[in-house]
Design a protein around this motif. Structure first.
Motif, PDB file in Angstrom:
ATOM      1  N   PHE A 410      46.296 126.153  71.968  1.00 35.15           N
ATOM      2  CA  PHE A 410      45.507 127.270  71.436  1.00 35.15           C
ATOM      3  C   PHE A 410      45.622 127.340  69.914  1.00 35.15           C
ATOM      4  O   PHE A 410      44.622 127.541  69.214  1.00 35.15           O
ATOM      5  CB  PHE A 410      45.983 128.583  72.068  1.00 35.15           C
ATOM      6  CG  PHE A 410      45.286 129.794  71.517  1.00 35.15           C
ATOM      7  CD1 PHE A 410      43.978 130.079  71.864  1.00 35.15           C
ATOM      8  CD2 PHE A 410      45.937 130.651  70.629  1.00 35.15           C
ATOM      9  CE1 PHE A 410      43.322 131.197  71.350  1.00 35.15           C
ATOM     10  CE2 PHE A 410      45.301 131.769  70.113  1.00 35.15           C
ATOM     11  CZ  PHE A 410      43.982 132.033  70.482  1.00 35.15           C
ATOM     12  N   LEU A 411      46.827 127.157  69.374  1.00 34.45           N
ATOM     13  CA  LEU A 411      47.018 127.203  67.924  1.00 34.45           C
ATOM     14  C   LEU A 411      46.280 126.052  67.237  1.00 34.45           C
ATOM     15  O   LEU A 411      45.675 126.230  66.171  1.00 34.45           O
ATOM     16  CB  LEU A 411      48.514 127.150  67.596  1.00 34.45           C
ATOM     17  CG  LEU A 411      49.349 128.364  68.044  1.00 34.45           C
ATOM     18  CD1 LEU A 411      50.821 128.146  67.729  1.00 34.45           C
ATOM     19  CD2 LEU A 411      48.850 129.639  67.376  1.00 34.45           C
ATOM     20  N   ILE A 412      46.344 124.857  67.837  1.00 35.51           N
ATOM     21  CA  ILE A 412      45.616 123.711  67.271  1.00 35.51           C
ATOM     22  C   ILE A 412      44.118 123.997  67.258  1.00 35.51           C
ATOM     23  O   ILE A 412      43.408 123.689  66.293  1.00 35.51           O
ATOM     24  CB  ILE A 412      45.910 122.433  68.088  1.00 35.51           C
ATOM     25  CG1 ILE A 412      47.390 122.066  67.974  1.00 35.51           C
ATOM     26  CG2 ILE A 412      45.030 121.273  67.630  1.00 35.51           C
ATOM     27  CD1 ILE A 412      47.822 120.950  68.903  1.00 35.51           C
ATOM     28  N   THR A 413      43.636 124.614  68.317  1.00 38.03           N
ATOM     29  CA  THR A 413      42.203 124.898  68.439  1.00 38.03           C
ATOM     30  C   THR A 413      41.739 125.878  67.371  1.00 38.03           C
ATOM     31  O   THR A 413      40.621 125.756  66.845  1.00 38.03           O
ATOM     32  CB  THR A 413      41.895 125.458  69.844  1.00 38.03           C
ATOM     33  OG1 THR A 413      42.342 124.511  70.827  1.00 38.03           O
ATOM     34  CG2 THR A 413      40.400 125.699  70.022  1.00 38.03           C
ATOM     35  N   LEU A 414      42.572 126.837  67.016  1.00 38.08           N
ATOM     36  CA  LEU A 414      42.206 127.792  65.962  1.00 38.08           C
ATOM     37  C   LEU A 414      41.949 127.074  64.639  1.00 38.08           C
ATOM     38  O   LEU A 414      41.017 127.400  63.907  1.00 38.08           O
ATOM     39  CB  LEU A 414      43.319 128.829  65.785  1.00 38.08           C
ATOM     40  CG  LEU A 414      43.466 129.890  66.889  1.00 38.08           C
ATOM     41  CD1 LEU A 414      44.624 130.822  66.558  1.00 38.08           C
ATOM     42  CD2 LEU A 414      42.174 130.691  67.032  1.00 38.08           C
ATOM     43  N   LEU A 415      42.797 126.082  64.312  1.00 41.88           N
ATOM     44  CA  LEU A 415      42.625 125.332  63.066  1.00 41.88           C
ATOM     45  C   LEU A 415      41.280 124.606  63.052  1.00 41.88           C
ATOM     46  O   LEU A 415      40.518 124.695  62.079  1.00 41.88           O
ATOM     47  CB  LEU A 415      43.768 124.329  62.909  1.00 41.88           C
ATOM     48  CG  LEU A 415      43.613 123.311  61.771  1.00 41.88           C
ATOM     49  CD1 LEU A 415      43.633 124.022  60.417  1.00 41.88           C
ATOM     50  CD2 LEU A 415      44.709 122.248  61.833  1.00 41.88           C
ATOM     51  N   PHE A 416      40.981 123.906  64.134  1.00 47.00           N
ATOM     52  CA  PHE A 416      39.745 123.133  64.162  1.00 47.00           C
ATOM     53  C   PHE A 416      38.510 124.023  64.310  1.00 47.00           C
ATOM     54  O   PHE A 416      37.413 123.620  63.915  1.00 47.00           O
ATOM     55  CB  PHE A 416      39.796 122.087  65.276  1.00 47.00           C
ATOM     56  CG  PHE A 416      40.714 120.940  64.971  1.00 47.00           C
ATOM     57  CD1 PHE A 416      40.425 120.072  63.931  1.00 47.00           C
ATOM     58  CD2 PHE A 416      41.868 120.736  65.701  1.00 47.00           C
ATOM     59  CE1 PHE A 416      41.273 119.009  63.628  1.00 47.00           C
ATOM     60  CE2 PHE A 416      42.713 119.683  65.419  1.00 47.00           C
ATOM     61  CZ  PHE A 416      42.427 118.818  64.374  1.00 47.00           C
ATOM     62  N   ALA A 417      38.688 125.216  64.848  1.00 46.22           N
ATOM     63  CA  ALA A 417      37.558 126.145  64.933  1.00 46.22           C
ATOM     64  C   ALA A 417      37.075 126.519  63.537  1.00 46.22           C
ATOM     65  O   ALA A 417      35.869 126.698  63.302  1.00 46.22           O
ATOM     66  CB  ALA A 417      37.955 127.392  65.714  1.00 46.22           C
TER      67      ALA A 417
END
Length: 755
Positions: A410-417
Motif C-alpha cells: 500500500f505504501l509503495i502504491t501511494l508513491l507511484f500514484a
C-alpha cells in the motif's frame, strides 16, 4: 489434466515428427523474412477514414505540398584558406549549382535560397562579397534574416517535395538529394546537412533497421547468459531456447509473408518475443526438472510437467493475448500491427513450449543416457541454493504475517500514484531521434536563427476560390494570424491572396483580374486546377517548443480557423488545417484517447478470462490484484522518470496487464494444487517452488526488454525500460500480494490460520 497427459505421451512418442514439422515451418519463415519492410511514414499511423488524412491527401494530390527537406549550409570551422561568411560568392555559386541539380529531380517541385534573391535582383550571381553584402542589405531586416543568420555563418535551401508516401520513395528521395549535395563542391569550412521532414524521417527509418538487429541480438545474449546461470549447463540452457528461436523466426517470417511492416512499434517485436517467449519454456523445463528430482522417470516427468503447467500456461497465454488483443480496438493501424505480431509470436511461443520443449528435453536425456550409460538427475540453480532458500523463507514470512506485506504494498502504491499525475504524451517525429544527430542539430539551428521552418497549411474549399470575397477573407485571416506571431510562433505566410496583392497592391473586386494574377504566378501551386481549393501556408516554430506549447499552438489554429470560417468567409466556404505537423497533433489527440480505451478493455478482457478459467472469486482476486498494481506502478514510474506516452507506448498498459497476471496465476495455481493434495503449508511450497521459476522467467523477459536500451531511438529506449519495469513491478507485486491474499482467504482451511 488427463487430456494434457495424453498430449505429453503423444509428444514423447512422435517427437521426431514434431521436430520435422517445426523445421519445415522454420524454412518457410526464413523465406518470409526476406519480404520484411520498414515503415516510417506518419500518415500510415493514422486511421484511413480520419478527416485529417483526407485533407492531407488533398494537399498532396492537388498542390504537391506538405513534404519538404531543408538543406542547411553553414560555416563549421575557421581554418585558413576557407570561407568565413555565407555571402562569399563561392558559397552562393555552390548553392545555385545545387539548386539547379535538385530542380532536375522529378520529385522536386520548387527550391528557394539566397541565390534566388541575387538572380531576381541582379539577373546573375554576385561577383564579389561586397556586391553580395550590398544586395542583402537592401532587403528589409525581417526578410534578410529569414535567409541568413545574423552572424552570416548559416543559410539554407528550402526544397519542396512531391512524392508517394512509400518507404521506398522516401529512401530514393533522400538519397537523391544527398547525392546532389555530395556532387557539388562547396568551399572549405562549409558543412551541408539535409534535415527537415524528409531528413528526419529517413534517419528514423535507418535507426529502425539498425535497432531491430541490435536489440534482438543483445536480448538473445542476455537470455542465454541468464539461462546458463540458472541451468548450469550450456546444453540444458539450450532446451528452453530452441523453441524460442523457432518462435521468433516464425513470427518475423509470417510478418513478411503477411505484409506487416516494421515501424516505430513493431521494430521492438524481436527483443520483446525473446524476453516474453522464454518464460513459457522455463516454466515447463523447471517443472520437468523438479519432477525428475522427485524420482520420476523421463516419461512420467514430461507428462507431469505438461499436465501441471499446461493449465497455468494456457491461462497465462490467453490472458496475455487478451491484453494484447485490446489493441485491436484502437483506431491506430500501427497498434493493430503490434497486436497481431505479439499475439502470433506469443501463441507460437506457448505452443512450442508445450509441444517442442518436452520433446527436446527427452531427446537431451536420451543422448546423455547413451553417452554416460545412465540418466543424470538434473540440478537447477534457480530451485536450489541461496535462491531456493530465499523463496522458502519468503513463503514462511508471508504465511506468518500476510497483513504486513499488504501494508508495505500500500505504501509503495501511494508513491507511484503520485507519479501517475505527472505522465505526459509525445508524438512529434523529431523527438524520436536522439539528441546530437546532425539532422536534429541542424533543425535546432534553423529554429534558432530563422524563427523556425515548420509548415502548417489551411485548406480552403469553395465553389470558386477566385471569388474576390474569398480572396479578401484569406488575406484578412492570414494577417490576423500573423499579428499574433508572439503567441502562435508564426514567422511567415503565403497564400493566393498574397499573389494577387503583390501584383495589384490591393485585392480587386474583379474575378478576371484575380485569375490573371494567379495564372501569371510562377511559384508553387496555391490553387487547385478546378479552382475549388486553395491553400494558406504558415511557416514558423510550431513543433520545436514543449509538447504543451505545441498543443496550445495547434488549438489556436483550430479555433482561429473555425472562427474565420464562421465570421470572415462567405457561406459555404470550408477551412481545415492539414500538413505533417497537424497530423502529429491529430495523432497526439488519438493517442490520449487510445491509452484509456485500450487499457480499460485490456483489463476487462483479462479479468473475464481469469474468471472463466478459474470460476472462483477469491482465487481470481489473488491472481489479478498484482496485475492492477503492476500496471499502476508502471504508469507511476513513467511519470516519475519523465517517460512520455508515444504512439508505440499507447498500448503498454494493456501489455503489462496481459503479462502481469501470469505471475499471480502461476503462484495461485500451484497453491491450489498443493492445498487440494493436503499440504499443510501450501503457500510455502508454492512460493518456494514456483517463485524461482517466476524469477528466472521475469529476469529473462526483462532482459529481452532491456536489450531495447541498446537501440538508438529514444522511443525504443522508453519502450524497453517501461516494459522491463512493468515486468519487475508485476513480479514483485505477485510475490508480495498473491501469497498474502491466498493466506488470508484460505489460511484457516489449511490449518495455518491468518493473523
Amino acid at each position: 489434466m488427463d487430456l494434457l497427459r495424453k498430449a505429453a505421451r503423444i509428444i514423447v512418442r512422435y517427437r521426431v515428427a514434431f521436430a520435422l514439422v517445426a523445421l519445415f515451418l522454420l524454412i518457410v519463415s526464413a523465406y518470409g523474412i526476406q519480404s520484411l519492410r520498414f515503415e516510417s511514414d506518419l500518415s500510415s499511423m493514422l486511421p484511413e477514414g480520419d478527416p485529417a488524412i483526407k485533407d492531407y491527401n488533398a494537399l498532396q494530390n492537388e498542390f504537391q505540398s506538405g513534404d519538404s527537406t531543408l538543406i542547411v549550409v553553414k560555416i563549421d570551422s575557421i581554418e585558413p584558406g576557407g570561407v568565413y561568411d555565407v555571402r562569399d560568392p563561392k558559397v552562393i555559386e555552390a548553392i545555385y549549382e545545387l539548386e539547379q541539380r535538385l530542380r532536375r529531380r522529378e520529385y522536386v517541385t520548387d527550391t528557394m535560397s539566397i541565390a534566388d534573391i541575387y538572380m531576381k535582383v541582379l539577373g546573375r550571381l554576385p561577383r564579389s562579397e561586397e556586391e553580395a553584402k550590398f544586395v542583402l542589405d537592401m532587403l528589409p531586416e525581417e526578410q534578410r534574416y529569414s535567409l541568413v543568420s545574423r552572424d552570416y555563418t548559416m543559410t539554407m535551401i528550402v526544397v519542396t517535395i512531391n512524392r508517394e508516401k512509400k518507404t521506398e520513395t522516401l529512401v530514393r528521395v533522400y538519397q537523391g538529394v544527398q547525392e546532389d549535395i555530395e556532387s557539388v563542391k562547396f568551399p572549405q569550412n562549409v558543412e551541408v546537412i539535409q534535415t527537415g521532414n524528409i531528413g528526419i524521417t529517413y534517419r528514423i527509418l535507418q535507426l529502425l533497421q539498425r535497432d531491430l538487429n541490435k536489440t534482438m541480438a543483445i536480448s538473445f545474449l542476455l537470455v542465454i547468459a541468464l539461462l546458463l546461470y540458472f541451468y548450469r549447463s550450456p546444453v540444458k540452457a539450450l532446451i528452453p531456447l530452441i523453441p524460442l528461436v523457432f518462435g521468433v523466426v516464425m513470427t518475423l517470417g509470417f510478418m513478411g509473408l503477411a505484409g506487416i511492416p516494421l515501424d516505430l512499434a513493431t521494430t521492438t517485436i524481436g527483443a520483446m518475443l525473446v524476453g516474453m517467449g522464454i518464460d513459457y519454456g522455463i516454466h515447463v523445463t523447471n517443472r520437468y526438472y523438479e519432477e525428475r528430482r522427485n524420482g520420476k522417470d523421463v516419461e512420467e516427468a514430461a507428462a507431469e510437467a505438461v499436465a501441471e503447467t499446461g493449465k497455468a500456461l494456457l491461462g497465462a497465454a490467453l490472458t496475455t493475448i487478451a491484453g494484447f488483443a485490446a489493441m485491436y480496438l484502437s483506431s491506430l493501424p500501427m497498434l493493430h500491427n503490434l497486436a497481431t505480431t505479439l499475439i502470433l509470436g506469443l501463441s507460437l511461443a506457448a505452443l512450442n513450449a508445450v509441444v517442442i520443449t518436452p520433446a527436446v528435453i527427452i531427446l537431451e536425456e536420451d543422448v546423455m543416457m547413451r553417452l554416460k550409460g545412465h540418466h543424470v538427475r538434473p540440478e537447477v540453480r534457480s530451485g536450489t541454493g541461496a535462491i531456493g532458500r530465499f523463496f522458502t523463507s519468503l513463503g514462511e514470512a508471508i504465511k506468518a504475517r500476510p497483513g504486513a506485506f499488504l501494508g508495505a504494498v500500500f505504501l509503495i502504491t501511494l508513491l507511484f500514484a503520485y507519479g501517475v499525475t505527472q505522465v505526459t504524451t509525445e508524438v512529434r517525429l523529431e523527438k524520436f531521434i536522439p539528441p546530437g544527430m546532425p539532422e536534429i542539430e541542424a533543425l535546432m539551428d534553423v529554429r534558432t536563427e530563422f524563427g523556425g521552418q515548420d509548415e502548417l497549411y489551411v485548406l480552403v474549399r469553395a465553389d470558386d476560390v477566385r471569388n474576390p470575397a474569398v480572396v479578401r477573407a484569406m488575406y484578412r485571416f492570414e494577417n490576423l494570424v500573423k499579428a499574433d506571431s508572439y503567441y502562435n510562433g508564426v514567422f511567415g505566410s503565403q497564400s493566393p491572396a498574397d499573389i494577387v496583392y503583390e501584383k495589384y497592391g490591393y485585392i480587386p473586386n474583379d474575378r478576371e483580374k484575380i485569375s490573371e494574377a494567379l495564372s501569371e504566378y510562377q511559384g508553387p501551386s496555391m490553387v487547385s486546377g478546378d479552382y475549388s481549393m486553395a491553400i494558406i501556408k504558415f511557416t514558423g516554430d510550431f513543433g520545436g517548443t514543449s509538447m504543451d506549447d505545441f498543443r496550445r499552438i495547434m488549438r489556436y489554429f483550430e479555433e482561429e480557423t473555425k472562427l474565420a470560417q464562421e465570421t470572415q468567409f462567405p457561406p459555404g466556404v470550408e477551412l481545415s488545417l492539414t500538413g505533417d505537423l497537424y497530423l502529429n497533433y491529430v495523432l497526439d489527440q488519438l493517442t490520449n484517447v487510445e491509452i484509456n480505451r485500450i487499457s480499460t478493455y485490456g483489463t476487462v478482457f483479462v479479468v473475464l478470462i481469469v474468471l472463466l478459467l478459474f470460476r472462483r472469486i477469491r482465487v481470481s482476486v489473488a491472481m489479478i490484484t498484482p496485475m492492477f498494481l503492476g500496471a499502476l506502478w508502471t504508469v507511476g514510474f513513467m511519470g516519475l522518470a519523465g517517460i512520455p506516452f508515444t504512439q508505440s507506448l499507447a498500448g503498454v498498459i494493456s501489455m503489462i496487464v496481459g503479462l502481469g497476471v501470469d505471475y499471480g496465476m502461476h503462484l495461485t495455481h500451484r497453491f491450489m494444487e498443493e492445498m487440494n493434495e493436503g499440504n499443510p503449508k501450501p503457500i510455502v511450497t508454492a512460493v518456494g517452488s514456483v517463485g524461482p521459476g517466476i524469477l528466472a522467467g521475469a529476469l529473462t523477459t526483462a532482459g529481452g526488454f532491456l536489450a531495447l536500451l541498446a537501440g538508438e531511438l529514444p522511443t525504443i529506449h522508453d519502450f524497453g525500460l517501461t516494459l522491463a519495469f512493468g515486468i519487475f513491478a508485476s513480479m514483485t507485486s505477485a510475490y508480495l500480494v498473491t501469497p498474502a491474499l491466498l493466506q488470508i482467504f484460505y489460511g484457516k482451511k489449511t490449518g495455518g490460520g491468518s493473523p
